[in-house]
Design an enzyme around this catalytic site. Structure first.
Site: not given
Lengths: 433, 311
Positions: A281, A308, A181
């Site tokens: 995000n 995601d 990430h």
């Protein structure tokens, strides 16, 4: 158990019938109903006008179990995945407790088997408790029944370069990969929630600059080169990251990457009304980035689409924008978005969709039974797609327990008609079988 | 006029002028011995403040009371998220008590916009994060207009911590709508993201050079600079900031005679504004505070009572 699919468009091989026995494809071609009947076909699916893809594989989902079963369970997430055409999904480790032990990983695996709608493959944490400091028991997770191969602190960046280096070196022993990430916490802290630019300036929202992703991507491809290991970049969101990855691949560095459906379609300007449904995000980016991501997916620089999928209870989204939980649903709509954005525009054909949504993600994750060609002897993990169906997304029809659906009300072209997991239909006519 | 006042974008030129005109009437009321008007009798206005504020809260409170509204102050600082309650639940709970107006101050940008979608009450934004503070911009315009007349064609400099200023954002919209020209001045680290394209599309100027800008302006608005910003690396020392961007005694001399000085307060004397400048005859600092009550009375009047006779 036998099943006959009549007249599906096998991408690249024209219209064919597919006979499945005991979870394996046993025959492809013109199969007479009568003959099939004499051999006692239990079920026939009329696939006229449908495209057959290898079952979709999602490298990146959040199922919230254990810990937040009010937002999603492994069973509800599995149902959403099946509806979305997936036969295998990877469940991220940022649950409570974190998936950072063999026992935790096996529990996720077992709950997935119990739901029996998709193969749920746990992702292991890179560091204990996702704290970014000490390596989790990567080897024990790899040796467990769950056979964990993908490790990620997703939700957080493995920001310490020394820890990242050790993780990359360590997973080489069992063919693992670290999914990063990419978010430098100094350049984009936990408050960062809007792409840094004119709109974040006008709205007064803490900026999340593309550079915070790009510096980590650049660092990590160099670490991958140095360690000779594999790194995977989760949810790539900027044109700059694409440039770095393109360069790294040209150098022969073992880097793979994924892009989310929302970063392929939705743009920053949706934040203008401060609706936390659009808080995610990394954040939604401007159209220049979206264009670069589409092109990178089309030319193979980005290997895969990953959702995601990030369900959140309603009350966790009903805070002020900066305080609201980041993330959006994605499992049920991913194929339709990719169909709409990539196939509709001519950037990808259906063979390309099979690559980015099934074959490559399966290979990256080391899932040997998924992402296989549709051929005799292969496991019958299949997704039947109606390429011309138009769907208007209705968040209230979701199998997910959450409703943070950024696609609500949008019209998309292309829809999943049926999903088969090892020859057993999990979805028929767009509904759970 | 729109139902809520969430952003200066909710008001067109005519709407702003109506509020400023009514504010003049209210200002006269303020100078009377008996200040109460019956306009909002029977109405309940809640000041719902999620963030500390002395002057804005008391200004709204006095404004409401002089219009005969029942005004209740609720300090919700840390009360919601710390208990796990969502913002929606918090404001709907307050609104369910039968509130006509919610004056909301919140540390997060966009909070007032979100709240307006969740409640039936009229919502007035009393400051949302770094986003907007419309009544501040209105009282700034009011004060400048008192001294300088029509703001059309005037040149206003806004100086200081632009990144972290909701006063800036509301003033940019308000001054543009009133036809003033704005130059924003700050070191590059205190300029908001995307200011270049923003300035181009909204027609204002940016500068890093305060000395070049000051002699040409009719008004200079100094924004508060928080000392905590130094730890964020926005500038090295207070001393260096003052030399570059403070309205010092020396810079005061470079202003034209008619140029007025504004500051939304609270002031850091000696940092962004020298005592001589704060207390100069050209300073509008106390006028702004006084105007704050009149302008907020006017805003409440326009949102609740609509058109008709004022006093």
């Amino acid at each position: 158990m036998s099943l006959l699919i009549k007249g599906a468009d096998l991408v690249g091989a024209g219209r064919q019938d597919v006979l499945i026995r005991n979870g394996v494809i046993t025959e492809i071609g013109k199969i007479q109903d009568a003959r099939a009947g004499s051999e006692q076909v239990d079920q026939t699916i009329d696939a006229d006008g449908l495209i057959a893809l290898p079952g979709l594989v999602d490298l990146h989902t959040h199922l919230r179990e254990p810990g937040r079963e009010d937002a999603e369970t492994i069973a509800s997430g599995s149902a959403a995945a099946a509806i979305g055409g997936f036969t295998a999904i990877l469940a991220m480790a940022n649950t409570s407790p974190v998936t950072d032990t063999a026992e935790a990983a096996e529990r996720v695996l077992d709950l997935g088997r119990l739901a029996a709608l998709v193969d749920v493959q746990p992702v292991g944490a890179v560091t204990k408790g996702l704290a970014g400091e000490e390596l989790a028991e990567l080897g024990l997770m790899a040796r467990s029944r769950a056979r964990v191969r993908v490790f990620s602190d997703d939700g957080r960046c493995v920001h310490d370069a020394r820890v990242m280096r050790r993780a990359l070196e360590y997973v080489k022993a069992f063919g693992g990969v670290v999914s990063q990430h990419a978010q430098d916490p100094q350049l984009a802290d936990h408050n960062a929630c809007c792409h840094e630019g004119e709109l974040s300036g006008r709205l007064g929202l803490p900026g999340w600059p593309g550079i915070a992703e790009e510096v980590i991507v650049a660092r990590d491809v160099m670490l991958a080169r140095h360690t000779g290991s594999r790194v995977h970049i989760a949810h790539v969101s900027t044109a700059g990251s694409v440039e770095v990855i393109r360069w790294a691949k040209a150098q022969g560095i073992q880097v793979t990457s994924e892009v989310t459906p929302h970063h392929l379609m939705l743009t920053t300007d949706l934040l203008a009304g401060y609706d936390p449904t659009f808080k995610v995000n990394p954040p939604l980016r401007p159209s220049e980035d979206v264009e670069a991501l589409r092109a990178a997916l089309a030319d193979g620089t980005i290997d895969a689409v990953a959702t995601d999928h990030a369900p959140h209870a309603r009350h966790d989204k009903e805070h002020a924008f900066v305080d609201a939980a980041p993330g959006m649903l994605g499992l049920e709509t991913a194929l339709s978005v990719v169909s709409d954005v990539m196939v509709g525009s001519g950037l990808l054909d259906w063979a390309g969709v099979a690559q980015v949504m099934s074959m490559r993600p399966a290979r990256i994750a080391g899932l040997s039974g998924h992402g296989r060609p549709i051929a005799v002897g292969e496991p019958a993990n299949l997704t039947l797609v109606d390429p011309s169906a138009t769907v208007t997304v209705d968040r209230d029809l979701s199998m997910s327990l959450s409703r943070n659906n950024p696609w609500h009300g949008r019209q998309l072209t292309g829809a999943v008609h049926a999903t088969l997991l090892r020859g057993l239909p999990t979805v028929l006519k767009g509904a759970l079988a | 006029m729109k139902r809520h006042l969430l952003s200066m974008n909710d008001l067109d030129r005519q709407g702003i002028l109506a509020i400023l005109d009514t504010a003049e009437t209210m200002h006269d009321v303020q100078r009377r011995e008996v200040k109460k008007l019956p306009t909002l009798r029977g109405r309940t206005v809640v000041n719902l403040f999620f963030e500390d504020s002395t002057r804005t809260r008391s200004s709204f409170e006095i404004a409401g009371k002089w219009l005969s509204a029942d005004v209740i102050n609720i300090s919700a600082k840390g009360s919601s998220t710390s208990k796990g309650e969502s913002l929606r639940d918090t404001v709907r709970t307050v609104a369910a008590m039968g509130v006509d107006g919610l004056v909301i101050r919140h540390g997060a940008s966009g909070a007032a916009h979100q709240v307006a979608q969740w409640v039936d009450a009229v919502v007035i934004n009393a400051g949302d994060g770094l986003h907007e503070h419309p009544t501040q911009a209105l009282l700034d315009a009011y004060s400048m207009r008192q001294r300088l007349g029509d703001l059309q064609g005037l040149h206003v400099a806004i100086v200081g911590d632009l990144t972290h200023s909701r006063v800036l954002r509301s003033n940019l919209i308000c001054l543009k709508t009133l036809g003033a020209h704005v130059t924003v001045v700050a070191p590059p680290t205190l300029m908001p993201s995307g200011i270049e394209t923003w300035a181009r599309s909204d027609g204002f100027d940016t500068s890093y050079d305060l000395d070049a800008v000051l002699p040409g302006v009719d008004a200079v608005m100094m924004l508060r600079v928080q000392r905590e910003r130094m730890s964020g690396g926005y500038f090295p020392t207070a001393r260096e900031y003052t030399v570059g961007y403070g309205l010092t005694r020396e810079r005061l001399r470079t202003l034209q005679k008619h140029t007025v000085i504004c500051h939304p307060g609270p002031m850091n004397r000696g940092l962004e504004i020298a005592a001589d400048a704060a207390d100069a005859a050209q300073s509008l600092v106390l006028d702004q505070v006084s105007a704050g009550v009149a302008v907020r009375m006017s805003v409440l009047y326009h949102l609740f009572a609509g058109e008709g006779s004022v006093a």
